[in-house]
Enzyme design. Structure first.
Site, PDB file in Angstrom:
ATOM      1  N   HIS A 366     -20.243 -31.306   5.484  1.00  0.00           N
ATOM      2  CA  HIS A 366     -19.843 -32.630   5.003  1.00  0.00           C
ATOM      3  C   HIS A 366     -20.566 -33.746   5.750  1.00  0.00           C
ATOM      4  CE1 HIS A 366     -17.245 -32.467   1.665  1.00  0.00           C
ATOM      5  NE2 HIS A 366     -16.536 -33.515   1.982  1.00  0.00           N
ATOM      6  N   TRP A 367     -21.858 -33.577   5.953  1.00  0.00           N
ATOM      7  CA  TRP A 367     -22.732 -34.601   6.533  1.00  0.00           C
ATOM      8  C   TRP A 367     -22.444 -34.894   7.995  1.00  0.00           C
ATOM      9  CZ3 TRP A 367     -19.641 -35.739   2.205  1.00  0.00           C
ATOM     10  CH2 TRP A 367     -20.272 -35.529   0.981  1.00  0.00           C
ATOM     11  N   HIS A 368     -21.701 -34.050   8.677  1.00  0.00           N
ATOM     12  CA  HIS A 368     -21.298 -34.363  10.047  1.00  0.00           C
ATOM     13  C   HIS A 368     -22.022 -33.528  11.094  1.00  0.00           C
ATOM     14  CE1 HIS A 368     -17.220 -35.918   8.295  1.00  0.00           C
ATOM     15  NE2 HIS A 368     -18.245 -36.696   8.003  1.00  0.00           N
ATOM     16  N   ASP A 369     -23.252 -33.127  10.843  1.00  0.00           N
ATOM     17  CA  ASP A 369     -24.019 -32.368  11.826  1.00  0.00           C
ATOM     18  C   ASP A 369     -24.576 -33.340  12.876  1.00  0.00           C
ATOM     19  OD1 ASP A 369     -25.078 -32.949   9.235  1.00  0.00           O
ATOM     20  OD2 ASP A 369     -27.025 -32.271   9.896  1.00  0.00           O
TER      21      ASP A 369
END
Length: 434
Positions: A366-369
């Site tokens: 969910h784009w949180h890397d």
């Protein structure tokens, strides 16, 4: 890169007319779909606006996905992932940033960066407590507002309160804890990526140059002086060109591409570079709203700090089951869908073993890397950049994006990426007396 953080830096630096900035963006200028929060999913996966990465086959997660590969969304346009994510604006917890500072990164405590959050914001939420007024600003580029809501939003909040959790009208103020309405990156219903918020007002500046559809292939480094001279990039016609940097090279390609570009430039673990036939230059150990109306931050039994949540709910399973049983949801006839997941039918339904199996079937970043070019002191063997975001071992080269976070924050990462851009621009200005 002109992504979430890069757009902020380019805008802030070119406020000074004597500073020239070239933004090399691998993607396009985006699509009008990115203006519509609920249309975000239309840009995901097989489109030219998403890199659509897949992980290597996994043994313990993404088991229900094809070949066990996790989907890895990454924005490929101006604004980066802020142009196609959920648009949710959560700063994280104050103690997240205090922890960054405690790890050897002076200047990154919450007290240090709160003025940058305030400077960035055009805070359009009106119904917040007076105690939170000092936490927000209204003169910045980036709009923050409430999203639309249905009858389910107050039901969600009431259900949480009936279970003993507090109501919190502002998760980005004095306290993060509790149930409340979600804040999003919109103004009058239109999503604002960092490109729309920061670059659109700056697009007529003669000292700002943005080149689209132009991927950078490597950072060119003078091996004699260990100084970044500029970058090599590919034109739309497929030819390689070099552009020199008079002051600095700022790498803002995101948590995947920033470490990749460093390694393509010969900066990284020696054994990894040699394995792929890359010349070794320098070391650096790389560390391994749409549709949303409300949000909650709560503690589980594993948390040791009552003011530092260890879980955000869009919906954690057991708590959701309890929420659904509350009167505010029962009046809607809410009922949990009880069809067993195919990959977990061998287990007794709703046991701990069943829910563990369930969660391993579907896994998304969910784009949180974050954290692939970790910020840290010189005695941290995992640190790639110092607290001023300078790459260890190479002069005139910085990294500024989600990759520098030493530890992920307790929330969505977009707001933190914006403040990294604000902080980076101040550091660069100070270094060059701009």
């Amino acid at each position: 890169g002109g992504g979430t953080t890069g757009s902020v830096i380019a805008s802030r630096l070119t406020e000074n007319p004597h500073v020239k900035v070239l933004v090399l963006e691998a993607g396009s200028d985006g699509t009008l779909l990115s203006w519509i929060p609920a249309a975000a999913a239309l840009m995901w996966w097989f489109t030219k606006f998403d890199y659509a990465y897949s992980s290597e086959p996994q043994k313990d997660s993404c088991l229900a996905l094809k070949e066990g590969r996790c989907r890895w969304f990454r924005g490929r346009m101006l604004g980066g992932s802020s142009s196609l994510n959920g648009g949710i604006y959560t700063r994280g917890n104050h103690k997240d940033y205090d922890n960054w500072a405690a790890l050897g990164n002076p200047g990154w405590s919450f007290r240090d960066i709160l003025p940058l959050f305030i400077r960035a914001e055009n805070f359009l939420v009106r119904d917040v407590p007076l105690r939170d007024a000092a936490y927000h600003g209204t003169g910045g580029y980036f709009p923050v507002s409430h999203t639309y809501f249905t009858k389910l939003m107050p039901a969600f909040i009431k259900a949480g309160m009936s279970l003993g959790y507090p109501y919190n009208p502002n998760h980005n103020g004095a306290s993060q804890m509790g149930f409340g309405r979600v804040q999003v990156a919109t103004k009058r219903g239109i999503r604002h990526s960092t490109a729309k918020a920061y670059l659109t007002p700056a697009k007529h500046r003669r000292n700002l140059h943005i080149v689209l559809n132009t991927p950078v292939t490597k950072i060119v480094i003078d091996k004699a002086t260990m100084t970044a001279k500029g970058v090599e990039y590919l034109t739309e016609e497929g030819t390689r060109r070099f552009v020199p940097a008079r002051r600095e090279v700022i790498l803002s390609a995101g948590a995947i591409a920033s470490p990749q570009l460093l390694m393509l430039s010969g900066i990284g673990p020696k054994h990894e570079l040699q394995k792929h036939g890359r010349a070794y230059i320098a070391s650096g150990l790389f560390a391994t709203a749409s549709g949303f109306e409300a949000i909650a931050f709560v503690n589980t039994s594993f948390s040791s700090d009552p003011e530092w949540p260890d879980m955000e709910i869009f919906f954690a399973i057991r708590l959701v089951l309890r929420l659904g049983e509350q009167p505010s949801f029962r009046k809607f006839g809410a009922e949990f869908y009880r069809e067993p997941l195919p990959g977990c039918r061998h287990l007794k339904q709703f046991t701990d073993e069943y829910w563990e199996c369930h969660t391993r079937q579907f896994t998304y970043l969910h784009w949180h890397d974050v954290g692939t070019c970790k910020m840290g002191p010189s005695n941290d063997p995992e640190a790639v950049v110092d607290p001023k975001l300078r790459v260890y071992g190479v002069q005139r080269l910085r990294v500024a994006d989600a990759s520098i976070m030493p530890v992920i924050i307790s929330g969505h990462t977009m707001a933190a990426c914006i403040v990294i851009g604000e902080r980076a621009s101040d550091l660069i200005k100070a270094a060059h007396n701009l």
